[in-house]
Design a protein around this motif. Sequence first.
Motif, mmCIF file in Angstrom:
data_model
loop_
_atom_site.group_PDB
_atom_site.id
_atom_site.type_symbol
_atom_site.label_atom_id
_atom_site.label_comp_id
_atom_site.label_asym_id
_atom_site.label_seq_id
_atom_site.Cartn_x
_atom_site.Cartn_y
_atom_site.Cartn_z
ATOM 1 N N LEU A 18 -6.586 -51.103 -6.734
ATOM 2 C CA LEU A 18 -6.373 -50.467 -5.442
ATOM 3 C C LEU A 18 -5.787 -49.081 -5.598
ATOM 4 N N ILE A 19 -4.847 -48.938 -6.532
ATOM 5 C CA ILE A 19 -4.192 -47.652 -6.735
ATOM 6 C C ILE A 19 -5.179 -46.600 -7.217
ATOM 7 N N VAL A 20 -6.003 -46.967 -8.197
ATOM 8 C CA VAL A 20 -6.961 -46.011 -8.736
ATOM 9 C C VAL A 20 -7.964 -45.605 -7.670
ATOM 10 N N SER A 21 -8.439 -46.568 -6.871
ATOM 11 C CA SER A 21 -9.423 -46.242 -5.842
ATOM 12 C C SER A 21 -8.820 -45.377 -4.750
ATOM 13 N N GLN A 22 -7.553 -45.612 -4.391
ATOM 14 C CA GLN A 22 -6.924 -44.850 -3.329
ATOM 15 C C GLN A 22 -6.454 -43.484 -3.790
ATOM 16 N N ALA A 23 -6.231 -43.321 -5.091
ATOM 17 C CA ALA A 23 -5.681 -42.072 -5.601
ATOM 18 C C ALA A 23 -6.640 -40.906 -5.445
ATOM 19 N N VAL A 24 -7.929 -41.170 -5.245
ATOM 20 C CA VAL A 24 -8.902 -40.102 -5.098
ATOM 21 C C VAL A 24 -8.526 -39.191 -3.937
ATOM 22 N N ALA A 25 -7.963 -39.777 -2.886
ATOM 23 C CA ALA A 25 -7.625 -38.997 -1.698
ATOM 24 C C ALA A 25 -6.287 -38.281 -1.815
ATOM 25 N N GLN A 26 -5.551 -38.519 -2.899
ATOM 26 C CA GLN A 26 -4.239 -37.916 -3.047
ATOM 27 C C GLN A 26 -4.364 -36.482 -3.572
ATOM 28 N N PRO A 27 -3.429 -35.576 -3.179
ATOM 29 C CA PRO A 27 -3.516 -34.199 -3.594
ATOM 30 C C PRO A 27 -2.932 -33.964 -4.968
ATOM 31 N N SER A 28 -3.250 -32.808 -5.552
ATOM 32 C CA SER A 28 -2.302 -32.034 -6.316
ATOM 33 C C SER A 28 -1.764 -32.460 -7.646
ATOM 34 N N GLY A 29 -1.864 -31.630 -8.602
ATOM 35 C CA GLY A 29 -1.150 -31.783 -9.853
ATOM 36 C C GLY A 29 -1.782 -32.695 -10.847
ATOM 37 N N ARG A 30 -2.707 -33.562 -10.443
ATOM 38 C CA ARG A 30 -3.238 -34.550 -11.371
ATOM 39 C C ARG A 30 -4.294 -33.964 -12.318
ATOM 40 N N ASN A 31 -4.938 -32.886 -11.911
ATOM 41 C CA ASN A 31 -5.986 -32.314 -12.747
ATOM 42 C C ASN A 31 -5.513 -31.081 -13.512
ATOM 43 N N VAL A 32 -4.216 -30.817 -13.462
ATOM 44 C CA VAL A 32 -3.637 -29.693 -14.177
ATOM 45 C C VAL A 32 -3.197 -30.152 -15.558
ATOM 46 N N ARG A 33 -3.462 -29.342 -16.572
ATOM 47 C CA ARG A 33 -3.067 -29.711 -17.932
ATOM 48 C C ARG A 33 -1.550 -29.709 -18.056
ATOM 49 N N ALA A 34 -0.992 -30.811 -18.541
ATOM 50 C CA ALA A 34 0.452 -30.909 -18.700
ATOM 51 C C ALA A 34 0.930 -30.050 -19.861
ATOM 52 N N PRO A 35 2.116 -29.472 -19.751
ATOM 53 C CA PRO A 35 2.649 -28.664 -20.850
ATOM 54 C C PRO A 35 3.012 -29.526 -22.059
ATOM 55 N N ASP A 36 3.138 -28.878 -23.191
ATOM 56 C CA ASP A 36 3.528 -29.597 -24.404
ATOM 57 C C ASP A 36 4.955 -30.122 -24.271
ATOM 58 N N PRO A 37 5.267 -31.228 -24.948
ATOM 59 C CA PRO A 37 6.645 -31.734 -24.927
ATOM 60 C C PRO A 37 7.622 -30.711 -25.488
ATOM 61 N N GLU A 38 8.838 -30.743 -24.961
ATOM 62 C CA GLU A 38 9.880 -29.798 -25.377
ATOM 63 C C GLU A 38 11.050 -30.565 -25.991
ATOM 64 N N ASP A 39 11.351 -30.314 -27.256
ATOM 65 C CA ASP A 39 12.518 -30.909 -27.901
ATOM 66 C C ASP A 39 13.761 -30.138 -27.494
ATOM 67 N N ILE A 40 14.795 -30.866 -27.091
ATOM 68 C CA ILE A 40 16.024 -30.243 -26.626
ATOM 69 C C ILE A 40 17.221 -30.961 -27.236
ATOM 70 N N VAL A 41 18.400 -30.370 -27.090
ATOM 71 C CA VAL A 41 19.654 -30.988 -27.518
ATOM 72 C C VAL A 41 20.619 -30.968 -26.340
ATOM 73 N N LEU A 42 21.159 -32.120 -25.998
ATOM 74 C CA LEU A 42 22.146 -32.245 -24.932
ATOM 75 C C LEU A 42 23.506 -32.519 -25.567
ATOM 76 N N THR A 43 24.541 -31.914 -25.041
ATOM 77 C CA THR A 43 25.883 -32.078 -25.603
ATOM 78 C C THR A 43 26.743 -32.910 -24.673
ATOM 79 N N THR A 44 27.331 -33.977 -25.199
ATOM 80 C CA THR A 44 28.179 -34.850 -24.398
ATOM 81 C C THR A 44 29.588 -34.280 -24.279
ATOM 82 N N LYS A 45 30.391 -34.887 -23.424
ATOM 83 C CA LYS A 45 31.760 -34.422 -23.241
ATOM 84 C C LYS A 45 32.611 -34.590 -24.495
#
Length: 316
Positions: A18-45
Amino acid sequence: MASRRYSCGFFFLTLLGLIVSQAVAQPSGRNVRAPDPEDIVLTTKDDVRIGATYYRSTMGREAVPIILIHDYKESRTVFNTLARALQSPSDPRLDSHAVLTIDLRGHGSSTAAVDRTGGTVTIDPARFKPADYGDMVRLDMEAVRKFLVEKNDAQELNLNKLCLIGTGMGANVATIWAAVDWSAPPLAQRKQGQDVKALVLVSPIWRQKGLPLVDALKQPDVAERISIMLVYGSEDTLASKDAQTVYKNFERYHPEPPIERVRELKDLYEYPLPTTLQGTKLLIDPRFKMLAALDTFLKARLSDKNFKWVARRVDE
């Protein structure tokens, strides 16, 4: 139990179509190429350097954010393929999600901290005490939250639709941090907490050292207001017992809806798989088709729900 397992599997297969069939009518963003993953470093307290990888969605502030949390002695690299599939589904009609994979302290690239003298200290999980596991929730996940607040305010995702997917130890971290999130007192000027709307718990451990589940499951909002997907290998006696204990803690707050309202209201799913395998293996082994189940769960419980985007700011 058998009928519940069958109905859950049948529901996912039917709903995915049902989701796949209904998604055809949904807008936006699905046919755009996603950017490459970004490695990051988060610092804790406490100055631990948390390694992470961010997979930015193509759907902007409509994107569902997902945090993937690994098991003991694993790292975020086990989720590389899954994270990319959630960010860039092979079917362009499905949603692109904003995914963050993290290395909890003592794992992967998160093995260094800065001491009071400015020197580097190596973190060895083999020496962890219960408090060190608690710091994964209290400190590591807080650093993750701050990063997601920044991305929310940059309109790259909707933090109000947050999903946590954890395997083994990571399932416990996810559950306990959800309790922390829902325990945050509301503020008059801005939204604080109550962001976790869904949990995918894969082989949770009832008595995990330093990360017991009992108190988190007593938090009323966690028990009642979060959608839950519980996955485990049913042919392992101990893992099944732990998972079913978790399920029973949720079950009384999530009654089975009438059949005609299942897609709209069902928010607790038990997904036992006929194997002795547990944890991350259940998510990444293609035999179990868990990516399709995740897509269905995320669509029904997050993407299609009206959890509005809200601007935040990072705490000073």
